[in-house]
Design a protein around this motif. Sequence first.
Motif, PDB file in Angstrom:
ATOM      1  N   ALA A  14       0.658  -1.058  -0.056  1.00 51.85           N
ATOM      2  CA  ALA A  14      -0.192  -0.026  -0.059  1.00 51.85           C
ATOM      3  C   ALA A  14       0.703   1.201  -0.130  1.00 51.85           C
ATOM      4  CB  ALA A  14      -0.978  -0.012   1.239  1.00 51.85           C
ATOM      5  N   GLU A  17       2.401   1.513  -3.451  1.00 52.71           N
ATOM      6  CA  GLU A  17       1.239   1.943  -4.405  1.00 52.71           C
ATOM      7  C   GLU A  17       1.110   3.463  -4.246  1.00 52.71           C
ATOM      8  OE1 GLU A  17      -1.416  -1.938  -4.774  1.00 52.71           O
ATOM      9  OE2 GLU A  17      -1.815  -0.291  -3.514  1.00 52.71           O
ATOM     10  N   GLN A  18       1.215   4.141  -2.971  1.00 54.79           N
ATOM     11  CA  GLN A  18       1.032   5.541  -2.772  1.00 54.79           C
ATOM     12  C   GLN A  18       2.086   6.274  -3.285  1.00 54.79           C
ATOM     13  OE1 GLN A  18       1.483   6.873   1.460  1.00 54.79           O
ATOM     14  NE2 GLN A  18      -0.031   8.598   1.009  1.00 54.79           N
ATOM     15  N   SER A  22       2.109   8.950  -6.348  1.00 56.04           N
ATOM     16  CA  SER A  22       2.154  10.589  -6.160  1.00 56.04           C
ATOM     17  C   SER A  22       3.474  11.142  -6.347  1.00 56.04           C
ATOM     18  CB  SER A  22       1.644  10.826  -4.655  1.00 56.04           C
ATOM     19  OG  SER A  22       2.585   9.856  -3.739  1.00 56.04           O
ATOM     20  N   SER A 101       6.164   5.989   5.318  1.00 56.77           N
ATOM     21  CA  SER A 101       4.668   5.877   5.344  1.00 56.77           C
ATOM     22  C   SER A 101       4.615   4.590   6.238  1.00 56.77           C
ATOM     23  CB  SER A 101       4.351   5.520   3.978  1.00 56.77           C
ATOM     24  OG  SER A 101       2.885   5.168   4.032  1.00 56.77           O
TER      25      SER A 101
END
Lengths: 148, 120
Positions: A14, A17-18, A22, A101
């Motif tokens: 996750a 992917e972020q 971005s 993150s």
Amino acid sequence: MTISSAPDQALVLAAIEQVWGSMLFASAEAWPAERAADFGSGVQAHIELRGDWNGRLVLTCDSDVATQIAGAMLGLGPDEELPELDVHDAVGEVLNVVGGSVKGALIGTWALGLPDVSETSEAPSRDDSFVVSWGDAPVYVQILPDAA
Amino acid sequence: MKILIADDSKVMRQIVLRTMRQAGFGHHDFVEAVDGADALDKVAAEAPDLVLSDWNMPNKTGIELLRALRGGGNEVPFGFVTSEGSEDMRGAAQAAGAMFLIAKPFTAEHFESALSGMLS
């Protein structure tokens, strides 16, 4: 993002992917387990997490993929070249943001190290890693707890 | 205005600079520092009007840099641009005197929102 005490594949995927979306303006998808993930030589980035869970995240990719990731981060055109040092810097920074993150989603994790990037000629074992896509190329990701 | 960008990643300093331009702040003057200790020296030498600093840097972390500045009586406006944005870190940043914390990955809108009152 789900809060947990140790990083797992879903959490790290996750975060990737972020970051892919971005920072690199690309999509990351899980690489099918049955699909071969060819690897010649490339770079490997490490970053440590310290707290209730201790270990490191490792990202390994082909040299061409590393160059493409650096170019995407900086918005370079296909003919623009970057020094190898800057390519390593970019891959390390991608893992740094992924690590930040992941750290934010873990209970009791109090420190994130500085990324360390080196060259490698060997891909991790598929048994010890999961693979995400960069375009049509594989990027290996490992979640490695410290040895007991 | 003069803005100091402190980050041990050259690529990230370039991205922060690019994002500042995208946010409409490209007409300001920019100075770069390669770690916290270099940033402390550059604040003394360059007297910037704003510091944008990474948190996790060698030699002196961003929060150590901020505490050193405030401990020495320097009240330069200071914001973090960092890969970590937990509530604990935001609280520590605010308590030390930071104006804001922008977490990576960021967009030009994040910079606009944090800086428009000060730089526009």
